[in-house]
Write a protein that holds these residues in place. Structure first.
Motif, PDB file in Angstrom:
ATOM      1  N   PHE A  50       3.224  -4.992   2.768  1.00  0.00           N
ATOM      2  CA  PHE A  50       3.973  -3.822   3.231  1.00  0.00           C
ATOM      3  C   PHE A  50       2.959  -2.691   3.288  1.00  0.00           C
ATOM      4  N   LEU A  51       2.669  -2.219   4.504  1.00  0.00           N
ATOM      5  CA  LEU A  51       1.590  -1.256   4.705  1.00  0.00           C
ATOM      6  C   LEU A  51       2.160   0.138   4.951  1.00  0.00           C
ATOM      7  N   SER A  52       2.047   0.964   3.944  1.00  0.00           N
ATOM      8  CA  SER A  52       2.419   2.369   4.064  1.00  0.00           C
ATOM      9  C   SER A  52       1.138   3.165   3.922  1.00  0.00           C
ATOM     10  N   CYS A  53       0.754   3.846   4.993  1.00  0.00           N
ATOM     11  CA  CYS A  53      -0.514   4.575   4.991  1.00  0.00           C
ATOM     12  C   CYS A  53      -0.218   6.068   5.039  1.00  0.00           C
ATOM     13  N   ALA A  54      -0.736   6.781   4.076  1.00  0.00           N
ATOM     14  CA  ALA A  54      -0.401   8.193   3.910  1.00  0.00           C
ATOM     15  C   ALA A  54      -0.756   9.010   5.146  1.00  0.00           C
ATOM     16  N   THR A  90       0.859  -1.185   0.000  1.00  0.00           N
ATOM     17  CA  THR A  90       0.000   0.000   0.000  1.00  0.00           C
ATOM     18  C   THR A  90       0.896   1.236   0.000  1.00  0.00           C
ATOM     19  N   GLY A  91       0.303   2.355  -0.388  1.00  0.00           N
ATOM     20  CA  GLY A  91       1.122   3.560  -0.554  1.00  0.00           C
ATOM     21  C   GLY A  91       2.179   3.344  -1.621  1.00  0.00           C
ATOM     22  N   ALA A  92       1.842   2.505  -2.585  1.00  0.00           N
ATOM     23  CA  ALA A  92       2.836   1.992  -3.529  1.00  0.00           C
ATOM     24  C   ALA A  92       3.379   3.046  -4.476  1.00  0.00           C
ATOM     25  N   THR A  93       2.626   4.108  -4.685  1.00  0.00           N
ATOM     26  CA  THR A  93       3.112   5.152  -5.594  1.00  0.00           C
ATOM     27  C   THR A  93       3.803   6.273  -4.835  1.00  0.00           C
ATOM     28  N   GLY A  94       3.899   6.140  -3.521  1.00  0.00           N
ATOM     29  CA  GLY A  94       4.476   7.189  -2.691  1.00  0.00           C
ATOM     30  C   GLY A  94       5.995   7.173  -2.689  1.00  0.00           C
ATOM     31  N   ASN A  95       6.550   8.118  -1.952  1.00  0.00           N
ATOM     32  CA  ASN A  95       8.011   8.260  -1.878  1.00  0.00           C
ATOM     33  C   ASN A  95       8.687   6.981  -1.414  1.00  0.00           C
TER      34      ASN A  95
END
Ligand code: NAP
Length: 139
Positions: A70-74, A7-12
């Motif tokens: 892999f959990l990246s939450c904005a 998640t947050g896959a297009t983020g920095n």
């Protein structure tokens, strides 16, 4: 080989995780709200799943069949709820291993509405979840 949902896959941060998974030949699915924009960021060969942290059904569909995440939450005023939704979707799908990306300065007890403080709450939420293996900050 298992599929890793990012998640947050297009983020920095997330875009580098996606790139590294691809380089290593590890099957993965990159979560995004906008497939067209994600293709522009991650490249035409990216395996994309459409979903929004605020839409639980979309998350369940995006996590289906995955075993790792892999959990990246904005950073967002709803970051705790968003992370909880992602964790619930992952657990429901049968994900057994996950990493929750924290935020610099995350600390339980900081101002309630600070997006920074929410990362710590998300971590606590993950530890309450049904994932058998979880990596995240100690706070
Ligand atoms: N940047 C750093 O150096 C760094 C370091 C440590 C920790 N962090 C933390 O890591 C987290 C992510 O940071 P970042 O800089 O990588 O983020 P970012 O560049 O701002 O990107 C945000 C990501 O979240 C996704 N997103 C936003 N709202 C969403 C929603 N409602 N549903 C689904 N996806 C949503 C976006 O995907 P789409 O737009 O494709 O839908 C995008 O991939 C933050 O909590 C940040 O504090 C960042």
């Amino acid at each position: 080989m298992t599929t890793v949902v990012v998640t947050g896959a297009t983020g920095n941060v997330g875009r580098h995780v996606v790139s590294e998974l691809g380089r290593r030949g590890i099957p993965h699915r990159a979560l995004t709200r906008n497939l067209e924009r994600a293709t522009a960021v991650l490249g035409p060969g990216a395996d994309l799943g459409q979903g929004d942290f605020t839409d639980r059904d979309s998350l369940r569909a995006a996590f289906a069949g995955a075993e790792q995440a892999f959990l990246s939450c904005a950073n967002d005023p709803r970051q705790v709820e968003n992370a909880a939704n992602a964790i619930e979707a992952a657990a429901t799908a049968g994900v057994r291993q996950s990493v929750l990306l924290s935020t610099v300065g995350a600390e339980v007890g900081r101002r309630r509405r600070s997006p920074i403080s929410t990362a710590a709450s998300s971590s606590a939420c993950a530890r309450r979840g049904s994932l058998s293996w979880f990596s995240g900050p100690a706070s």
